[in-house]
Each structure stands twice: as C-alpha cells, then as structure tokens.
Motif scaffolding. Structure first.
Motif, PDB file in Angstrom:
ATOM      1  N   ASP A  75       1.036  -1.052   0.051  1.00 18.30           N
ATOM      2  CA  ASP A  75       0.176  -0.011  -0.013  1.00 18.30           C
ATOM      3  C   ASP A  75       1.330   1.587  -0.399  1.00 18.30           C
ATOM      4  O   ASP A  75       0.714   2.106  -1.202  1.00 18.30           O
ATOM      5  CB  ASP A  75      -0.665   0.193   1.167  1.00 18.30           C
ATOM      6  CG  ASP A  75      -1.437  -1.090   1.269  1.00 18.30           C
ATOM      7  OD1 ASP A  75      -1.942  -2.030   0.031  1.00 18.30           O
ATOM      8  OD2 ASP A  75      -2.516  -1.260   1.999  1.00 18.30           O
ATOM      9  N   GLU A  76       1.606   1.289   0.919  1.00 17.72           N
ATOM     10  CA  GLU A  76       2.434   2.472   0.754  1.00 17.72           C
ATOM     11  C   GLU A  76       3.242   2.932  -0.541  1.00 17.72           C
ATOM     12  O   GLU A  76       3.741   3.641  -0.899  1.00 17.72           O
ATOM     13  CB  GLU A  76       3.748   2.311   2.087  1.00 17.72           C
ATOM     14  CG  GLU A  76       2.653   1.981   3.491  1.00 17.72           C
ATOM     15  CD  GLU A  76       2.360   0.853   4.079  1.00 17.72           C
ATOM     16  OE1 GLU A  76       2.038   0.855   4.787  1.00 17.72           O
ATOM     17  OE2 GLU A  76       2.372  -0.513   2.913  1.00 17.72           O
ATOM     18  N   VAL A 123      -5.121  -0.099  -2.261  1.00 16.97           N
ATOM     19  CA  VAL A 123      -4.665   0.033  -1.589  1.00 16.97           C
ATOM     20  C   VAL A 123      -5.764  -1.187  -0.005  1.00 16.97           C
ATOM     21  O   VAL A 123      -6.966  -0.898  -0.005  1.00 16.97           O
ATOM     22  CB  VAL A 123      -5.358   1.656   0.058  1.00 16.97           C
ATOM     23  CG1 VAL A 123      -4.941   1.732   1.233  1.00 16.97           C
ATOM     24  CG2 VAL A 123      -4.372   2.634  -1.418  1.00 16.97           C
ATOM     25  N   GLU A 169      -6.248  -0.411   8.116  1.00 16.94           N
ATOM     26  CA  GLU A 169      -6.197   0.764   8.919  1.00 16.94           C
ATOM     27  C   GLU A 169      -6.397   1.599   8.473  1.00 16.94           C
ATOM     28  O   GLU A 169      -6.538   2.993   8.366  1.00 16.94           O
ATOM     29  CB  GLU A 169      -4.995   0.440   9.851  1.00 16.94           C
ATOM     30  CG  GLU A 169      -5.462  -1.016  10.760  1.00 16.94           C
ATOM     31  CD  GLU A 169      -3.237  -1.354  10.838  1.00 16.94           C
ATOM     32  OE1 GLU A 169      -2.578  -0.083  11.144  1.00 16.94           O
ATOM     33  OE2 GLU A 169      -3.304  -2.225  12.253  1.00 16.94           O
ATOM     34  N   TYR A 170      -6.295   1.760   7.082  1.00 20.73           N
ATOM     35  CA  TYR A 170      -6.112   3.072   6.213  1.00 20.73           C
ATOM     36  C   TYR A 170      -7.046   3.195   6.035  1.00 20.73           C
ATOM     37  O   TYR A 170      -6.875   4.402   5.012  1.00 20.73           O
ATOM     38  CB  TYR A 170      -4.912   2.660   4.893  1.00 20.73           C
ATOM     39  CG  TYR A 170      -3.953   2.809   5.335  1.00 20.73           C
ATOM     40  CD1 TYR A 170      -2.801   2.966   6.336  1.00 20.73           C
ATOM     41  CD2 TYR A 170      -2.935   1.257   4.432  1.00 20.73           C
ATOM     42  CE1 TYR A 170      -1.918   3.078   6.295  1.00 20.73           C
ATOM     43  CE2 TYR A 170      -1.559   1.450   4.502  1.00 20.73           C
ATOM     44  CZ  TYR A 170      -0.692   2.165   5.763  1.00 20.73           C
ATOM     45  OH  TYR A 170       0.369   1.695   6.035  1.00 20.73           O
ATOM     46  N   GLN A 181      -8.775   7.021   6.524  1.00 22.77           N
ATOM     47  CA  GLN A 181      -7.615   7.782   6.550  1.00 22.77           C
ATOM     48  C   GLN A 181      -7.267   8.524   4.774  1.00 22.77           C
ATOM     49  O   GLN A 181      -7.314   9.775   4.293  1.00 22.77           O
ATOM     50  CB  GLN A 181      -6.296   7.543   7.262  1.00 22.77           C
ATOM     51  CG  GLN A 181      -6.031   7.089   8.305  1.00 22.77           C
ATOM     52  CD  GLN A 181      -4.073   6.409   8.654  1.00 22.77           C
ATOM     53  OE1 GLN A 181      -3.489   7.320   8.014  1.00 22.77           O
ATOM     54  NE2 GLN A 181      -4.753   5.366   9.399  1.00 22.77           N
ATOM     55  N   LEU A 182      -7.882   7.474   4.513  1.00 23.63           N
ATOM     56  CA  LEU A 182      -8.204   7.529   2.469  1.00 23.63           C
ATOM     57  C   LEU A 182      -8.409   9.014   2.739  1.00 23.63           C
ATOM     58  O   LEU A 182      -8.361   9.978   1.607  1.00 23.63           O
ATOM     59  CB  LEU A 182      -8.171   6.792   2.016  1.00 23.63           C
ATOM     60  CG  LEU A 182      -7.290   5.576   1.605  1.00 23.63           C
ATOM     61  CD1 LEU A 182      -7.423   4.001   0.796  1.00 23.63           C
ATOM     62  CD2 LEU A 182      -6.066   5.705   1.020  1.00 23.63           C
TER      63      LEU A 182
END
Length: 452
Positions: free
Chosen positions: A76-77, A98, A102-103, A106-107
């Motif tokens: 993802d990063e 992604v 956990e992301y 935040q997206l």
C-alpha cells in the motif's frame, strides 16, 4: 490514452489484458525482469524495469506525459508514494491499490494530499460481492445498478423448472413479474436473446429487474430462499475480516477456520463476536468437528484456487445450502462450474471492472459516460449503465423505431427511482438511467455508441 501501470502481479496483468484490448498505449513498470518480459511480449506493451516509486524510473516511463497512473503493487505504502511522485511529475489522474483496513478511514482525509483520483481494494470489493450473494442466496451471481434500484442476477434452470421450454416473449405473461432475461449461457455459448428465444434445461440465465421483482420471480420458480443466519469461512484473509465485519453487523453468526495461529489471534482481537478456530480447514475431520454442515453458507477464502474448489465441492456435496468460492484464475471458470462450483468471486476482476469503467469515463467528458460496468457470463458480456442527456440520440422515440446495433439489448430504465422493463412502446427520456447488455467485444463509452 497513455496509461502507466506499476506492478505486474495479478491485478496488474489483468488490467494490462483488459486495457490493451481496448486500444490504450500501456507502459508497465515492475522490478521482476522475467515477468515483465513475458507481459511485454504477450500484450505488445512497453516495459520499464525498476521500482515504480523511484523518481528516475517514473521519468524513464514518462509518467508525467501520461493520462493515468495505476499503482497496483502488493504494498500500500509504495502505491501511495507512486501516486504522489506521479502527480508531482504531472500525470493527470492516479489510482492506488490500498488494501490495509487501517488505511480505510484515512484515505478520505488524505485523498487530495496524496493526489489520488481513485483507490481500489480488491479484498473489500470481493467481500461486498460475497455479502450481496449471501443476502440473495438463490442467485449464483448478483450485480447492482441505478444506486441499488436495479439488479442483474444469475439463475440456473434446474430439471423441472417451469421456465424450461418457454419463449422469452411469454415470460412476463406467465410469471406476472416485470423482469427481463438479458443474457443466456448454454453449453459454453453466449446469447443476447430476443423474444423468440426458447429456454432449455441447464441454461444459465441472467435476469434484470428491481430487487422486489427478482425476489418475486424466485418465489414463482419455487426456489427455496433460506435466510443465511450462520456462515463458515475457511481462510482468515482480509476478505474474511471485511466480510465477517459486515455479517456480524447484520446479526449473522460467523465462524472462521484459519491454519495460522498468529492470524487467529489477530482476528480474535479484531472480531470479538466471531468464532475463530485454529485448524486446517482443508481437513474433513476439522470441518466435521466444527459441525460445518449445520451452517447456512460456506465461503472458501484460502489463497489456493484448487483448495477452494475442492472445499466448495465438498460443502455442496454435504448439503450446505449456499457455497461461495473465491478464485484468482478465472480461466478455469468453466471447469469449476462443470464440477459443481457455481458462485465464484474474483477480487482482481471486480476492481479491474471498476478501473475500466473509470478509464472509459475519462475518455468521455460529457455527462453520458459509463456510470457502472459489470462483466457477466464469465466476462463474455458487459452490462453497462449510462445517463441519458439532452445529447442522447432518439429521445422520445419509441424503442421499436430506434436502430440499435446487433447483440445489444436495452435491459432496463431507471426513471426517477422507478425501474422500468422496457418494451417496444417505451421511450428514453432525458435523465433516465439506461442499462444495456452487450457482448464484451463492443467497447461502448457513451449511450450513443449503441445506435447504428
């Protein structure tokens, strides 16, 4: 369009096949020379060896001069960093894969700062599709349009079905239900049927209509719709997490069998209301000890297609009412179906359909671009949704008088929230959501493309 794809894995190679077929100029970036060479030779695309998150590699691939960058590596990063660099270089649009839950929250907060036009999450998309199938157990496949108001479902004509032998023009008069059969698969051959088409035992039929009318058709067919109250999943993947979260929210009992002890502990912490079993779900004695035949549904979610197939066959043989199988290699669809594995979900295909729809919409800047795109009948048929605008041809003209291309069926209209199964006397009006079904070789980018 010039499109750069970073990552030549499952999603990347599927995208390359789909987008190269649609005539786009593709550049593939991957650090594996051998895999990249095979893709370049097979699809006649450009290849750049290296790290897609490297500024020098992106410059070599001329990302800044491209219309779209798709970052589809396994990390993802790295994908998000690829998009940041790409936007700095001047690429018009970016899409990032992604997957980490956990992301997710935040997206939306960081989407603009990251320069993302769109994100894709194959595992979450697959979980949503499986959830839809579990909520409508009679359907082998289920796709939604018009913000959920219209659907296309797949049904199998079993021996003794009251639809066997009837002609399609008799359907509504016989069932008294406003639905339309928009595609039929018979012995591997695909039909976009007209009114004189006669149904046969063994046909896979794809039926469109509102959710209420499709449910009414299932009742008329006397298909027993047993509500799914308990689900067994084999494999504790990200799909399992997303699916279990949604099912638990619905009040469904969930049991997950996972062979890795550490993953079991993680799932137990994340899903305290689920029953997490540490064991090898491929072993019949483990399944029997967990009374898996008492479940309303079985979902096989291991990383191995063959294992999922065998477990699904075993579940069907043991009488579990609904079985859903996750697969990666859609090339084996026909084989799996012949062996009794009917409801199959491919994460990479789901997100690839979303990206192809997005790309077609990019090519058509007017309002009547593709709103939704689903591939049915094993990717042989496209079901597309368009918005009728003032520029749409034939507004107000009876459908029987319109000159529509061969192998194109106008399947459904959504007019102000009302789902209409059209006949020859109906018309298309400005503002209608129009669902058409056609062979996947027809690359329609707007509604006017369907007319002669």
């Amino acid at each position: 369009m010039r499109i750069v794809i970073v990552g030549d894995g499952k999603v990347g190679i599927t995208l390359t096949a789909r987008l190269s077929k649609e005539g786009h100029d593709l550049v593939i970036i991957d650090s594996d020379k051998r895999v990249l060479r095979e893709t370049v030779e097979k699809y006649d695309v450009l290849g750049v060896v290296g790290n897609g998150a490297s500024l020098s590699v992106q410059r070599e691939a001329e990302v800044g001069a491209s219309d779209l960058l798709i970052a589809a590596t396994s990390m993802d990063e790295v994908n998000m960093l690829c998009c940041i660099i790409g936007r700095k270089l001047g690429v018009r649009r970016t899409i990032a894969r992604v997957r980490n839950p956990e992301y997710t929250d935040q997206l939306g907060f960081l989407k603009e700062d990251l320069g993302l036009s769109m994100t894709i999450n194959p595992e979450r998309a697959a979980a949503v599709e499986i959830l839809n199938l579990l909520r409508f157990p009679a359907a082998l496949k289920r796709e939604t349009f018009a913000k959920g108001r219209a659907e296309i479902i797949e049904l199998k004509l079993r021996p003794g079905s009251p639809l066997c032998g009837i002609y399609l023009h008799e359907l509504i008069g016989l069932t008294r239900v406003q639905v339309l059969i928009c595609a039929v698969e018979r012995s591997g051959e695909v039909f976009i049927p007209a009114g004189q088409f006669q149904l046969q035992e063994g046909d896979s039929i794809f039926v469109t209509g509102s959710a209420q009318n499709l449910a009414a058709l299932v009742r008329w067919l006397q298909i027993i719709e047993r509500r799914v109250r308990s689900v067994v999943m084999i494999g504790g993947s990200r799909i399992s997490f997303y699916l279990a979260s949604a099912l638990l929210a619905d009040g469904t009992d969930v049991k997950i069998i996972e062979i890795d002890e550490n993953r079991c502990r993680q799932l137990a912490d994340l899903l305290p209301r689920a029953n997490i079993i540490h064991g090898d779900g491929a072993q019949p004695d483990i399944l029997d000890s967990e009374n898996f035949t008492g479940a309303d549904a079985l979902v096989t979610l291991t990383d191995i297609d063959e294992e999922n197939m065998v477990l699904s066959m075993y579940g069907s043989h043991m009488g579990i009412p609904k079985v859903v199988t996750k697969i990666n290699s859609v090339e084996y669809n026909d084989i799996f179906r012949n062996m009794g594995v009917e409801s199959m979900v491919s994460p990479k295909n789901i997100v690839c359909n979303d990206i192809v729809r997005y790309v077609r919409a990019m090519q058509n800047t007017s309002e009547d671009s593709v709103l939704a795109l689903h591939r049915i009948v094993h990717d042989k048929v496209d079901a597309l949704e368009f918005l009728a605008t003032e520029d749409t041809l034939g507004l107000g003209t009876k459908l029987r008088d319109l000159r529509i291309k061969p192998n194109v069926l106008l399947a459904c209209l959504n007019r102000g929230g009302r789902v209409i199964i059209p006949n020859g006397n109906d018309v298309i009006k400005k503002g209608d959501s129009v669902i058409i079904v056609t062979l996947s070789d027809n690359l329609f980018r707007n509604l006017n493309d369907i007319f002669e």
